[in-house]
Write an enzyme that holds these catalytic residues in place. Structure first.
Site, PDB file in Angstrom:
ATOM      1  N   HIS A 196      35.201   7.085  19.017  1.00 31.54           N
ATOM      2  CA  HIS A 196      35.028   5.435  19.179  1.00 31.54           C
ATOM      3  C   HIS A 196      35.560   4.862  18.775  1.00 31.54           C
ATOM      4  O   HIS A 196      35.208   4.932  17.437  1.00 31.54           O
ATOM      5  CB  HIS A 196      34.075   5.488  19.986  1.00 31.54           C
ATOM      6  CG  HIS A 196      33.842   3.861  20.523  1.00 31.54           C
ATOM      7  ND1 HIS A 196      33.967   3.550  21.912  1.00 31.54           N
ATOM      8  CD2 HIS A 196      33.267   3.136  19.709  1.00 31.54           C
ATOM      9  CE1 HIS A 196      33.710   1.629  21.814  1.00 31.54           C
ATOM     10  NE2 HIS A 196      33.218   1.492  20.880  1.00 31.54           N
ATOM     11  N   HIS A 248      34.612  12.660  21.268  1.00 32.57           N
ATOM     12  CA  HIS A 248      36.325  12.024  21.438  1.00 32.57           C
ATOM     13  C   HIS A 248      35.567  11.186  20.055  1.00 32.57           C
ATOM     14  O   HIS A 248      34.751  10.654  19.971  1.00 32.57           O
ATOM     15  CB  HIS A 248      36.374  11.149  22.310  1.00 32.57           C
ATOM     16  CG  HIS A 248      35.294   9.762  22.510  1.00 32.57           C
ATOM     17  ND1 HIS A 248      33.916  10.937  23.100  1.00 32.57           N
ATOM     18  CD2 HIS A 248      35.265   9.223  23.056  1.00 32.57           C
ATOM     19  CE1 HIS A 248      33.754   9.387  23.755  1.00 32.57           C
ATOM     20  NE2 HIS A 248      33.305   8.828  22.651  1.00 32.57           N
ATOM     21  N   HIS A 256      33.944  -1.369  28.331  1.00 31.78           N
ATOM     22  CA  HIS A 256      34.636  -0.873  26.545  1.00 31.78           C
ATOM     23  C   HIS A 256      34.854  -2.041  25.630  1.00 31.78           C
ATOM     24  O   HIS A 256      35.804  -2.302  25.983  1.00 31.78           O
ATOM     25  CB  HIS A 256      35.056   0.341  27.247  1.00 31.78           C
ATOM     26  CG  HIS A 256      35.394   1.507  26.107  1.00 31.78           C
ATOM     27  ND1 HIS A 256      37.082   1.909  25.965  1.00 31.78           N
ATOM     28  CD2 HIS A 256      34.486   2.023  25.715  1.00 31.78           C
ATOM     29  CE1 HIS A 256      36.207   2.796  24.959  1.00 31.78           C
ATOM     30  NE2 HIS A 256      34.842   3.165  24.714  1.00 31.78           N
TER      31      HIS A 256
END
Length: 223
Positions: free
Chosen positions: A197, A195, A108
């Site tokens: 990022h 969400h 990530h």
């Protein structure tokens, strides 16, 4: 047989003795005065020197204290009003930087802020928009709608990236201020739920991300 002294010889001897005694006293007194003068001078010089040292030390300590006070004041001001800001106001930190798993090609590359679709997304710092639009603004479809903003110039410039947006409100070349609304959060691209990022990069492109949470905290931003 003893030698008889005449009255004239006796008088001359007496005068010579008195003269010698006078010269001795004068010499002794002169030496005493000279010694006193030297003693006064020697004693006075160290006192003057010590005073100068103490004064200089006091001035140095005062200047150091003032410098420390100014530094503390600047640090407090930065904490109250840091130059960087959080990209969203109300959130829950979800997937963190460097997390592994099947959701990402490697690891990530940013920090996820779990927020509802349509949450206001703000510029984390003043800068210029260098990427904006679908397909990750050129970084690939996994990011969905995205924005990249450049902050600063030269080798030390940083880039903030905002992805999975439902709406992009800025265009390439546009100047933005810290805290300015630039987008609405969403669930576009490779996303498992609504969400934002968020990345901090050293270049505008994918692959140059650094830990955004550590970066923001180093800039006195509380997350």
């Amino acid at each position: 047989m003893s030698q008889r002294t005449t009255p004239r010889q006796s008088t001359l001897r007496t005068r010579a003795a008195v003269l010698a005694a006078g010269l001795g006293v004068t010499t002794a007194l002169g030496a005493g005065v000279a010694f006193a003068a030297n003693s006064s001078g020697d004693a006075g010089a160290p006192r003057a020197s010590a005073t100068a040292v103490v004064d200089k030390q006091a001035q140095t300590e005062k200047a150091s204290a003032a410098k420390a006070a100014d530094k503390a004041k600047d640090k407090k001001a930065k904490k109250i009003n840091p130059t960087w800001a959080k990209p969203v106001s109300k959130y829950k930190l979800s997937a963190g930087y460097g997390l592994g798993g099947g959701m990402w090609a490697s690891k990530h590359s940013g920090q996820d802020f779990a927020v509802a679709v349509g949450t206001n997304v703000k510029a984390a710092h003043a800068g210029t928009v260098v990427k904006a639009g679908p397909n990750g603004a050129g970084d690939g479809p996994a990011y969905g709608n995205a924005i990249v903003v450049k902050h600063g110039t030269g080798p030390s410039a940083k880039y903030s990236q905002y992805a999975h947006l439902s709406k992009v409100k800025v265009h390439i070349g546009q100047k933005v201020d810290k805290g300015q609304s630039i987008a609405l959060s969403g669930n576009t691209g490779n996303s498992s739920g609504p969400h934002l990022h968020f990345e901090i990069r050293t270049t505008p492109n994918y692959g140059s991300a650094i830990n955004p949470v550590s970066f923001l905290r180093s800039a006195d931003v509380t997350l």
